[in-house]
Design an enzyme around this catalytic site. Structure first.
Site, PDB file in Angstrom:
ATOM      1  N   CYS A   1      -3.932  -7.783  -8.391  1.00  0.00           N
ATOM      2  CA  CYS A   1      -2.852  -8.667  -7.968  1.00  0.00           C
ATOM      3  C   CYS A   1      -3.421 -10.064  -7.789  1.00  0.00           C
ATOM      4  CB  CYS A   1      -2.223  -8.187  -6.664  1.00  0.00           C
ATOM      5  SG  CYS A   1      -0.631  -8.983  -6.329  1.00  0.00           S
TER       6      CYS A   1
ATOM      7  N   CYS B   1      -2.072 -12.299  -5.370  1.00  0.00           N
ATOM      8  CA  CYS B   1      -1.643 -12.960  -4.122  1.00  0.00           C
ATOM      9  C   CYS B   1      -2.778 -13.304  -3.165  1.00  0.00           C
ATOM     10  CB  CYS B   1      -0.564 -12.156  -3.406  1.00  0.00           C
ATOM     11  SG  CYS B   1      -1.121 -10.567  -2.807  1.00  0.00           S
TER      12      CYS B   1
ATOM     13  N   CYS C   1       2.388 -13.425  -5.839  1.00  0.00           N
ATOM     14  CA  CYS C   1       1.689 -12.478  -6.713  1.00  0.00           C
ATOM     15  C   CYS C   1       1.745 -12.897  -8.177  1.00  0.00           C
ATOM     16  CB  CYS C   1       2.280 -11.082  -6.551  1.00  0.00           C
ATOM     17  SG  CYS C   1       2.289 -10.507  -4.846  1.00  0.00           S
TER      18      CYS C   1
ATOM     19  N   LYS D   1       7.396  -0.423  -5.054  1.00  0.00           N
ATOM     20  CA  LYS D   1       6.815  -1.182  -3.952  1.00  0.00           C
ATOM     21  C   LYS D   1       7.901  -2.059  -3.357  1.00  0.00           C
ATOM     22  CE  LYS D   1       3.289  -4.580  -2.794  1.00  0.00           C
ATOM     23  NZ  LYS D   1       2.124  -5.354  -3.235  1.00  0.00           N
TER      24      LYS D   1
ATOM     25  N   ARG E   1      -1.487  -8.915   5.312  1.00  0.00           N
ATOM     26  CA  ARG E   1      -1.453 -10.333   4.901  1.00  0.00           C
ATOM     27  C   ARG E   1      -2.304 -11.181   5.832  1.00  0.00           C
ATOM     28  NH1 ARG E   1       4.868 -10.637   2.977  1.00  0.00           N
ATOM     29  NH2 ARG E   1       4.643  -9.022   1.396  1.00  0.00           N
TER      30      ARG E   1
ATOM     31  N   ARG F   1       8.734 -12.353  -0.918  1.00  0.00           N
ATOM     32  CA  ARG F   1       8.456 -11.616  -2.148  1.00  0.00           C
ATOM     33  C   ARG F   1       9.686 -10.859  -2.687  1.00  0.00           C
ATOM     34  NH1 ARG F   1       3.238 -12.726  -1.834  1.00  0.00           N
ATOM     35  NH2 ARG F   1       1.800 -11.725  -0.372  1.00  0.00           N
TER      36      ARG F   1
ATOM     37  N   GLU G   1      12.314   2.174 -11.614  1.00  0.00           N
ATOM     38  CA  GLU G   1      11.013   1.484 -11.636  1.00  0.00           C
ATOM     39  C   GLU G   1       9.904   2.453 -12.054  1.00  0.00           C
ATOM     40  OE1 GLU G   1       9.685  -1.364 -11.410  1.00  0.00           O
ATOM     41  OE2 GLU G   1      10.973  -2.749 -10.329  1.00  0.00           O
TER      42      GLU G   1
ATOM     43  N   LYS H   1       5.419   2.840  -1.921  1.00  0.00           N
ATOM     44  CA  LYS H   1       4.795   2.053  -0.865  1.00  0.00           C
ATOM     45  C   LYS H   1       5.835   1.179  -0.180  1.00  0.00           C
ATOM     46  CE  LYS H   1       1.664  -1.776  -0.403  1.00  0.00           C
ATOM     47  NZ  LYS H   1       1.064  -2.889  -1.046  1.00  0.00           N
TER      48      LYS H   1
ATOM     49  N   SER I   1      -0.566  -1.133   6.100  1.00  0.00           N
ATOM     50  CA  SER I   1      -1.183  -1.720   7.289  1.00  0.00           C
ATOM     51  C   SER I   1      -0.293  -1.645   8.532  1.00  0.00           C
ATOM     52  CB  SER I   1      -1.565  -3.169   6.997  1.00  0.00           C
ATOM     53  OG  SER I   1      -0.442  -3.918   6.572  1.00  0.00           O
TER      54      SER I   1
HETATM   55  C1  PBG Z   1      -1.052  -7.125  -2.843  1.00  0.00           C
HETATM   56  C2  PBG Z   1      -0.902  -6.003  -1.899  1.00  0.00           C
HETATM   57  C3  PBG Z   1      -0.272  -5.971  -0.637  1.00  0.00           C
HETATM   58  C4  PBG Z   1      -0.544  -4.712  -0.109  1.00  0.00           C
HETATM   59  C5  PBG Z   1      -1.264  -4.004  -1.059  1.00  0.00           C
HETATM   60  N1  PBG Z   1      -1.450  -4.804  -2.161  1.00  0.00           N
HETATM   61  C6  PBG Z   1       0.424  -7.015   0.130  1.00  0.00           C
HETATM   62  C7  PBG Z   1       1.713  -7.548  -0.312  1.00  0.00           C
HETATM   63  O1  PBG Z   1       2.336  -7.115  -1.271  1.00  0.00           O
HETATM   64  O2  PBG Z   1       2.107  -8.522   0.345  1.00  0.00           O
HETATM   65  C8  PBG Z   1      -0.140  -4.240   1.249  1.00  0.00           C
HETATM   66  C9  PBG Z   1      -0.995  -3.175   1.830  1.00  0.00           C
HETATM   67  C10 PBG Z   1      -0.823  -2.934   3.280  1.00  0.00           C
HETATM   68  O3  PBG Z   1       0.043  -3.519   3.957  1.00  0.00           O
HETATM   69  O4  PBG Z   1      -1.591  -2.108   3.792  1.00  0.00           O
HETATM   70  N2  PBG Z   1       0.064  -7.469  -3.551  1.00  0.00           N
END
Ligand code: PBG
Length: 327
Positions: A120, A122, A130, A195, A205, A217, A233, A248, A274
């Site tokens: 990615c 970002c 991203c 996602k 983040r 996003r 998707e 996710k 997270s």
């Molecule tokens: C990158 C990405 C993100 C996460 C995994 N890959 C952040 C986002 O999309 O902002 C989040 C993982 C997490 O919150 O543990 N694009």
């Protein structure tokens, strides 16, 4: 009063019987452990909103990987925090980028640990989006080339699996083509297929410094209200050549995991993100919840919903409990 013919409690009385009829079990083999790599040496910087998780320089990351491997965790998922960010996220696809260096180091030191890389932009872009930004919008097709280059640079560094998380349309196909043209036909793609545009990514983040500098996003990640769209998707990613598909976050989307498991025959990953980790840790630290039991219950729920692979910051904690026969 007649006796009930079937008494479910007969099979609940003893721990041994309960264990024998248990339908879902957690195995260390199914966990993937996310880690954050930063430049420098001897860096082990705590992430405030993810107690127990750190930004690690490569020497420290190697210790963490050895530890995970010694516990039987088969895979790590690597994220990188670059030295500098720029509009096109150039460190994402630099040969000597932080993730590329980390992959080489881990594969050299612990060849038996699977190294999966998040693909990615970002974490690497100055605007925090991203994709490529033009006229204030995140552009799809100009991003695909950069995503392809990023995945290729990870494969060249030795990544075992690449995992695109940008949610641009057509990225899985673009990555597959790029990898195939360069001789990486055998490198699997784990696609972050469904996602969602989730507030549960907040702590991540903070960890990665990837908060979008304008807007959000929602023009590329999915609307949390949509389930059928998630199936579309996933179907697209399967058609484009994904080997593993992912849902996710995990806990608020168990129905999506369950539908995906029923509709698609591919290995299914769920990313317990997270924010899910932070909630459980925080309530545990406050003494409001029994952290260990809630963790086991949450991860078991994700498994029961149909996840084959579970990506979690609790990977080491749960592996320890499994080892001790407590999960
Ligand atoms: C990158 C990405 C993100 C996460 C995994 N890959 C952040 C986002 O999309 O902002 C989040 C993982 C997490 O919150 O543990 N694009």
């Amino acid at each position: 009063m007649p006796n009930p013919v079937y008494r479910p409690r007969r099979l609940r009385e003893s721990p041994l019987i309960r264990k024998m009829v248990r339908e879902s079990t957690l195995r260390t083999d199914d966990f993937m452990y996310p880690l954050f790599a930063v430049h420098g040496r001897g860096v082990r910087e705590p992430i405030a909103s993810m107690p127990g998780q750190f930004r690690l320089s490569i020497d420290e990351l190697l210790k963490e990987c050895k530890d995970a491997a010694s516990m039987g965790i088969p895979a790590v998922l690597l994220f990188g925090i670059p030295r500098d960010k720029d509009p096109r996220g150039s460190e994402a696809y630099a040969d000597d980028g932080i993730v590329q260096q980390a992959v080489r180091a881990v594969k050299e030191t612990i060849p038996d640990l699977l190294v999966v890389t998040d693909v990615c932009l970002c974490e690497y872009t100055s605007h925090g989006h991203c994709g490529v930004v033009e006229e204030g919008r995140v552009k799809n097709d100009p991003t695909l080339e950069l995503i392809g280059r990023t995945a290729l640079s990870h494969a060249e560094a030795g990544a075992d699996i690449v995992a695109p998380s940008d949610m641009m349309d057509g990225r899985v196909g673009a990555i597959r083509d790029t990898l195939d043209e360069s001789g990486y036909q055998e490198t699997p793609i784990m696609a972050y297929s469904a996602k969602y545009a989730s507030a549960f990514y907040g702590p991540f983040r903070e960890a990665a410094g990837s908060v979008p500098q304008f807007g959000d996003r929602r023009s590329y990640q999915m609307d949390p209200a949509n389930g059928t769209e998630a199936m579309r998707e996933i179907a697209l990613d399967v058609d484009e050549g994904a080997d593993i598909v992912m849902v996710k976050p995990a806990l608020p989307y168990l129905d999506i995991i369950s539908r995906a498991k029923a509709e698609f025959g591919l290995p299914l990953a769920a990313y317990s993100v997270s924010g899910e980790y932070a909630m459980i840790r925080a309530a545990g630290q406050l003494g409001w919840l029994d952290e260990e039991r809630v963790m086991v219950e949450a991860l078991t729920g994700i498994r029961r919903a149909g996840a084959d692979i579970i990506i979690t910051y609790f990977a080491k904690d749960i592996a320890r409990l499994i080892e001790q026969g407590r999960a």
